[in-house]
Design a protein around this motif. Structure first.
Motif, mmCIF file in Angstrom:
data_model
loop_
_atom_site.group_PDB
_atom_site.id
_atom_site.type_symbol
_atom_site.label_atom_id
_atom_site.label_comp_id
_atom_site.label_asym_id
_atom_site.label_seq_id
_atom_site.Cartn_x
_atom_site.Cartn_y
_atom_site.Cartn_z
ATOM 1 N N ILE A 353 -7.425 -60.904 33.497
ATOM 2 C CA ILE A 353 -7.538 -62.338 33.227
ATOM 3 C C ILE A 353 -6.280 -62.840 32.530
ATOM 4 O O ILE A 353 -5.815 -63.952 32.763
ATOM 5 N N ALA A 354 -5.723 -61.997 31.669
ATOM 6 C CA ALA A 354 -4.480 -62.323 30.964
ATOM 7 C C ALA A 354 -3.460 -61.234 31.235
ATOM 8 O O ALA A 354 -3.787 -60.158 31.739
ATOM 9 N N SER A 355 -2.216 -61.526 30.899
ATOM 10 C CA SER A 355 -1.161 -60.510 30.993
ATOM 11 C C SER A 355 -0.635 -60.215 29.593
ATOM 12 O O SER A 355 -0.665 -61.075 28.708
ATOM 13 N N ARG A 356 -0.168 -58.990 29.407
ATOM 14 C CA ARG A 356 0.402 -58.585 28.119
ATOM 15 C C ARG A 356 1.770 -57.970 28.370
ATOM 16 O O ARG A 356 1.876 -57.005 29.125
ATOM 17 N N THR A 357 2.798 -58.534 27.766
ATOM 18 C CA THR A 357 4.170 -58.071 27.979
ATOM 19 C C THR A 357 4.782 -57.650 26.650
ATOM 20 O O THR A 357 4.744 -58.408 25.671
ATOM 21 N N GLU A 358 5.348 -56.452 26.625
ATOM 22 C CA GLU A 358 5.973 -55.962 25.395
ATOM 23 C C GLU A 358 7.387 -56.521 25.261
ATOM 24 O O GLU A 358 8.152 -56.527 26.222
ATOM 25 N N ARG A 359 7.708 -56.979 24.068
ATOM 26 C CA ARG A 359 9.049 -57.481 23.758
ATOM 27 C C ARG A 359 9.666 -56.612 22.664
ATOM 28 O O ARG A 359 8.974 -56.164 21.754
ATOM 29 N N ASN A 360 10.966 -56.404 22.759
ATOM 30 C CA ASN A 360 11.671 -55.628 21.744
ATOM 31 C C ASN A 360 12.918 -56.407 21.312
ATOM 32 O O ASN A 360 13.880 -56.531 22.074
ATOM 33 N N GLU A 361 12.869 -56.943 20.104
ATOM 34 C CA GLU A 361 13.977 -57.747 19.586
ATOM 35 C C GLU A 361 14.911 -56.932 18.708
ATOM 36 O O GLU A 361 15.689 -57.473 17.915
ATOM 37 N N GLY A 362 14.802 -55.603 18.777
ATOM 38 C CA GLY A 362 15.676 -54.738 17.991
ATOM 39 C C GLY A 362 15.317 -54.737 16.520
ATOM 40 O O GLY A 362 14.185 -55.020 16.129
ATOM 41 N N GLU A 363 16.290 -54.422 15.686
ATOM 42 C CA GLU A 363 16.037 -54.315 14.258
ATOM 43 C C GLU A 363 15.656 -55.655 13.627
ATOM 44 O O GLU A 363 14.942 -55.707 12.633
ATOM 45 N N VAL A 364 16.128 -56.744 14.208
ATOM 46 C CA VAL A 364 15.867 -58.061 13.622
ATOM 47 C C VAL A 364 14.434 -58.516 13.892
ATOM 48 O O VAL A 364 13.689 -58.858 12.973
ATOM 49 N N GLY A 365 14.047 -58.499 15.156
ATOM 50 C CA GLY A 365 12.733 -59.033 15.520
ATOM 51 C C GLY A 365 11.646 -57.997 15.694
ATOM 52 O O GLY A 365 10.459 -58.311 15.661
ATOM 53 N N GLY A 366 12.040 -56.743 15.910
ATOM 54 C CA GLY A 366 11.048 -55.680 16.084
ATOM 55 C C GLY A 366 10.368 -55.748 17.449
ATOM 56 O O GLY A 366 10.762 -56.507 18.338
ATOM 57 N N ARG A 367 9.326 -54.945 17.608
ATOM 58 C CA ARG A 367 8.558 -54.896 18.861
ATOM 59 C C ARG A 367 7.245 -55.648 18.701
ATOM 60 O O ARG A 367 6.578 -55.555 17.666
#
Length: 408
Positions: A353-367
């Motif tokens: 029903i929904a989608s889940r996408t992993e993001r990785n912003e590195g040391e600043v934003g994290g995962r």
């Protein structure tokens, strides 16, 4: 003439499109079948069965291959004098090892000796299970379909080790575990992984070519000659390939298109029938999916739909939490803590029903994860309007509800 008459124009054998139909030949799974045959080889040798774990998304042939090979195995076992018994249990509605043990006992017992679902000491239930298995003797293969629904893994440890622990003397037992969840193995304790996952087989999604071959095989049995044009098969296969390579969805689509052709008294199935069938199945799937959610799951979904309508998705769970708490307030329901709310978000992703996408912003934003709708919002709103009572919905949502579903 009566109200009902046999269909003599479209369907010859409609059941050939159903999930429980067993074709004479398995298509598109040559490599997996060879690996599966090798894993089952100890049975025909009279040795202790290997414990086998199959995983892959729904509709990729795990259960069909299992039914096919176990049928062949039983036939060959008889020829070679191997005493083989197979037991199959679907764990969809079984969440504990206790419930699985009760179900297995009842599968093995006569109808007048069935156990109640609850009320027995766990130790006694296990003893009864060993008694039933040992009374059969020979080789026993237990198939646990949708094994990932079992929340505790004690039975998955005990059955493979039953003979070594002295619980069985006359019987050699092996388990075939079938799961749609690729990460289920990671949730098992290390001791269970080493026993249940002795042999592992992964079933990838079907591609459009493989789906066409499967549909052609079934259509030859299900329909009269010249009823299903090549372009109809191709379209059903293309939709199935787009929807995660699911043969079940392609077959359901072809069946529904056939039903529409019968209803409209058409001579052949057309691509237009396929389009209408897909819309009908999608509406039914979404309605069933939304109705099957808990109240909290529906409120989380409602919050995600609101954010989608306002153009604020994909978005992080913390932003959905804020909107979810507002929705709960309007629905006069207590809101969940963020961790539990994320559990419902992940369930929506698992259901498609929904989608889940992993993001990785590195040391600043994290995962972190971002969530978005992965389903027709019009149909979701239609289903939610039947189940969720929220006062003071946003203007965007209200306008959508007022004008009704758009055509796509």
């Amino acid at each position: 003439m009566g109200l009902f008459q046999p269909d003599t124009d479209i369907f010859r054998h409609r059941d050939a499109l159903r999930e429980d139909y067993q074709p004479e030949e398995i298509i598109g799974r040559d490599q997996e079948l060879q690996q599966y045959i090798s894993a089952l080889q100890p049975v025909i040798n009279g040795d202790q069965p290997a414990n086998i774990f199959l995983y892959g998304k729904a509709g990729v042939g795990k259960t069909a291959c299992t039914r096919y090979l176990l049928s062949e195995l039983k036939s060959d076992a008889t020829e070679y004098g191997v005493d083989l018994t197979t037991v199959r249990t679907n764990c969809e509605d079984l969440s504990t090892s206790y419930q699985v043990a009760i179900q297995l006992i009842n599968e093995l017992r006569e109808p007048d000796e069935q156990l109640k679902p609850t009320g027995y000491p766990r130790r006694q239930v296990n003893e009864w299970l060993w008694e039933e298995l040992d009374s059969i003797g020979g080789t026993i293969v237990i198939v646990l379909d949708e094994v990932d629904h079992i929340e505790d893994d004690s039975i998955l440890y005990q059955i493979p080790r039953a003979r070594a622990n002295g619980n069985l003397e006359r019987s050699k037992v092996g388990i075939i575990g079938i799961s749609n969840d690729f990460k289920f193995r990671e949730s098992l304790s290390s001791k269970v992984q080493s026993s249940l996952c002795e042999k592992e087989l992964q079933f990838p999604a079907y591609d459009a070519h493989e789906l066409r071959d499967i549909l052609e095989q079934r259509a030859d049995v299900a329909f009269y000659d010249d009823v299903v044009p090549t372009e109809v098969i191709a379209k059903c296969a293309a939709f199935g390939a787009k929807d995660a390579g699911d043969a079940r969805q392609s077959l359901d689509l072809l069946m529904e298109a056939g039903d529409i052709a019968v209803e409209r008294e058409a001579e052949r199935i057309t691509e237009g029938h396929v389009d209408d069938a897909r819309a009908a199945l999608e509406r039914s799937r979404i309605a069933d999916g939304v109705a099957g959610l808990t109240q909290q799951g529906q409120l989380v979904l409602y919050a995600l739909v609101m954010l989608h309508e306002e153009g604020q998705t994909p978005t992080r769970a913390r932003d959905i939490q804020d909107r979810y708490e507002i929705v709960c307030d309007r629905a006069a329901a207590d809101s969940l803590v963020p961790r539990r709310m994320r559990d419902h978000l992940n369930e929506l992703a698992m259901l498609g029903i929904a989608s889940r996408t992993e993001r990785n912003e590195g040391e600043v934003g994290g995962r972190y994860y971002e969530y978005a709708l992965d389903t027709n919002p019009d149909l979701l709103l239609e289903a939610l309007d039947e189940t969720v009572d929220v006062v003071g919905v946003t203007e965007a949502i209200q306008r959508r509800l007022d004008r009704g579903p758009r055509s796509h």
